[in-house]
Design a protein around this motif. Sequence first.
Motif: not given
Length: 149
Positions: A69, A82, A84-85
């Motif tokens: 993100y 960011y 995330y995964d």
Amino acid sequence: MKIKHLIIKLEPHDLTLFRNLLILFNEIFESDNETIPGDLYLKSLLSNPNFLVFVLMIEGIVVGGVTAYVLPKYYSEASELYLYDVAIHTDLQRQGLGRDLIETVKQYCFSHKISEAFVDAHAEDTHAFEFYQSTGGRADNVFHFTYKI
């Protein structure tokens, strides 16, 4: 010998690749929730300029990837990212593929005025901790608080 692979940033028309990555995430993260959202929702995510997906493929098969993100800053014209995964198929880990994936994301950040990228790792996940350190990440001693809504 380096494994030949391709890393691409997904676009709204790449629904099959996105879905394949989500299936891989469910497998790697041993997710209890194996439901994958419908095409309309996935396409809306891929159309969002503040949501990024990169997949790593070998011979046309998704074997890794990252979702992230973009977080615009209010005190600077640069943004943050960011992660995330992040995952690579378990049979292909520790072969430099994750490093290449992170480097691709870092290059994207550099070319899109994203000044910093960060990722969470659970303290007990020593594999992730070592991986992020090996790719140039610096651990910060912070706590992540979650609000269940």
